[in-house]
Design a protein around this motif. Structure first.
Motif: not given
Length: 605
Positions: A40, A156, A158, A199, A250
């Motif tokens: 993340y 990801w 975030d 996250s 994140a």
């Protein structure tokens, strides 16, 4: 000839090829395990991405290609690599048009990732996309046999911080400490909620401070979206700020704070009274589910105690549950904004001795307190006052549980056992400390004719051969007649009569005195009762009601019931036998006995 020779050469070539193929080992391929970190990312550049490449073998890996994910939002910033970390003897190149970085060995025989080995390939990105969402990286590995495999890994972005709140203490509130050991060891809780929809929450840190003191950041416990931390090191009596901050995986951070006053008063309950008797039965309220005791009164005695509970230092506006011995729920009540409450309940029917009253609230940082209530043994003799021989019913509670009655004394002697030997065979206490009889529903004994006076009747148990222990005792009053009490009618008000005795004022019904018209002389009437005579004057006859005025009040009689009852008096003259009410002398005796014992107890006190 030439054709035959060519055919032989071709045949030999095929044989040699077959032999070579037979001895050539089967082609072996590599298999890679790829991990990308961080999983993340909060779009906070520059950022270093790590691609862990593990070769599970058998062939060596000599080439790694990392292709960038597609952008989620058109026009967003593309990935801009600026630096790399690669194995020794490898090169790294960025192909802009293909949006990929190629890591390649310069010498396959010398520089490679062998079987069961790994390397962390790193790419430093000076900038890149900021749009939140999932990004898919494509990683291709190739071995020395030029066999390639492609892997897909997600990351990801975030950029949304977590949500965090403080639910205790409330902003501007007063918080009472909870004592582990009075007065030095105490604590209080800070707690709240936390969540992150992308996250996930990495941790929550909390600290407490004021203008002169600051704690360290402490890691709170997180369970099911709730965080909490228990403080032992904060000095009570001061104003503080509690600050909590949450960080997601994140790297996004959110924080919040509340101000509060930490008071030194702990969580406590007070019981008024803290000891007393209990009634003969308990029940469960079908609407609330609360356990309720009972109140039973007779004469001067009462079995049962209403206990007032005052609580301090609980959470404000919380629901407090009150238990007896931790098992029996007896009350539920809401605290006020200061964390206090006042309520009451009738104590349950339980064996004599100490019992715990426990109160706890339903807040996240649960506060609780306990106090001891002592059940005293008590026995009621019914009636309390006897004239001549009598049958006495015994009602007792607050006794030890599961105990046989082995002794029965009057003023310390066994004189009554000759007529009450059944007691030591049949009397016992049940599991809640109530006196029972195995032979009948209600325990009872015979009282012979005795000299007037007050006698102590006691029950005993045994805890060893020749060793006896008093279970319970009470007084019983014996009189020869009502004259022993110096009875005098003081006031008549309708059907209510006040009687003065040597032990105090008694209020009874006129009917219980069994009034009878004994003599009529003109409008003067003599009325006899079981406690003395009353002389009065007929003041009026209104319809069916005759009014007789006496020194202690007016008596209202039914004219039809008093006319024509004496044969030697004309029907037109007021001569009657006043109807005897069905109440027995025992009724007035019981009422008088109550006053007698009350007075004697007061004198003794």
């Amino acid at each position: 000839m030439k054709k035959s020779l060519l055919l032989i050469i071709l045949l030999l070539s095929m044989i040699m090829t077959s032999l070579l193929l037979a001895v050539q080992p089967a082609r072996a391929e590599h298999e890679a395990i790829i991990e990308i970190s961080p999983k993340y990312f909060g779009a906070d550049y520059p950022e270093t991405k790590i691609f862990n490449v593990f070769n599970s073998g058998p062939d060596s890996i000599v080439l790694v290609i990392i292709a960038f994910p597609d952008l989620i939002e058109e026009g967003d910033t593309d990935f801009k690599p600026v630096d790399y970390d690669k194995p020794e003897g490898w090169t790294a190149s960025y192909e802009v048009a293909l949006r990929q970085v190629i890591f390649q060995s310069l010498d396959w025989e010398t520089y490679y990732i062998g079987a069961e080995k790994f390397y962390d390939f790193k790419i430093v990105f000076d900038d890149g996309p900021h749009e939140e969402g999932m990004y898919e990286w494509i990683i291709t590995t190739s071995d020395s046999a030029e066999v390639a495999h492609t892997y897909y890994r997600t990351q990801w972005i975030d950029v949304t911080p977590p949500e965090i709140a403080i639910t205790h203490p409330l902003d501007g509130s007063k918080v009472n400490v909870t004592y582990d050991e009075w007065p030095d060891v105490y604590f209080f809780w800070t707690n709240g909620t936390v969540s992150d929809g992308s996250s996930g929450v990495k941790h929550v840190k909390v600290k407490v401070y004021n203008e002169t003191w600051d704690s360290d950041w402490e890691i709170a416990t997180i369970e099911n979206g709730q965080w909490y931390y228990k403080w032992y090191t904060v000095e009570c009596g001061w104003d503080y700020t509690v600050e909590a901050k949450a960080e997601d995986n994140a790297g996004n951070i959110a924080s919040t704070s509340h101000e509060f006053k930490l008071q030194c008063r702990g969580t406590t309950i007070e019981l008024t009274p803290n000891n007393g008797t209990v009634g003969p039965t308990s029940e469960i309220d079908p609407e609330t589910g609360w356990h309720k005791g009972s109140i039973y009164s007779y004469g001067s005695k009462t079995l049962g105690t209403t206990v007032k509970v005052h609580g301090f230092g609980f959470n404000e506006n919380s629901n407090v549950s009150i238990y007896v011995d931790f098992d029996w729920l007896v009350k539920e009540v809401e605290t006020n904004p200061d964390g206090e409450f006042t309520t009451s309940f009738v104590f349950l029917t339980l064996p004599g001795g100490d019992h715990v009253v426990y109160a706890e609230d339903d807040a996240e940082d649960q506060r609780y307190a306990k106090e001891t209530f002592t059940i005293n043994p008590e026995i009621i003799y019914k009636p309390e006052t006897v004239i001549g021989p009598a049958i006495i019913e015994a009602i007792a509670t607050g006794l030890p549980s599961h105990t046989d009655v082995v002794g029965f004394t009057i003023d310390g002697t066994d004189a009554l056992l000759t007529v009450n030997h059944h007691i030591t065979y049949y009397w016992y206490t049940d599991d809640i400390g109530v006196l029972r009889s195995r032979a009948a529903g209600n325990p009872g004994f015979s009282m012979p004719v005795l000299q007037p006076g007050t006698y102590e009747i006691a029950l005993w148990s045994s805890y060893g051969e020749g060793d006896y222990e008093l279970i319970v005792a009470n007084k019983l009053l014996v009189v020869n007649c009502f004259e022993d009490l110096c009875i005098k009618i003081d006031r008549i008000d309708g059907n209510v009569v006040d009687i003065l005795t040597e032990v105090g004022l008694i209020e009874i019904k006129l009917d219980d005195l069994k009034p009878v018209v004994a003599r009529i002389d003109g409008n003067v009437v003599d009325i006899e009762t079981i406690v003395g005579n009353i002389q009065g004057t007929v003041t009026s006859i209104d319809g069916n009601t005759t009014v007789i005025k006496t020194d202690v009040g007016d008596i209202y009689l039914d004219t039809q019931e008093i006319l024509g009852q004496l044969p030697d008096v004309p029907d037109s003259t007021l001569t009657s036998y006043i109807t005897t009410i069905l109440s027995a002398i025992a009724a007035i005796a019981a009422i008088i006995a109550a006053a007698v014992v009350t007075k004697r107890l007061k004198v003794a006190a």
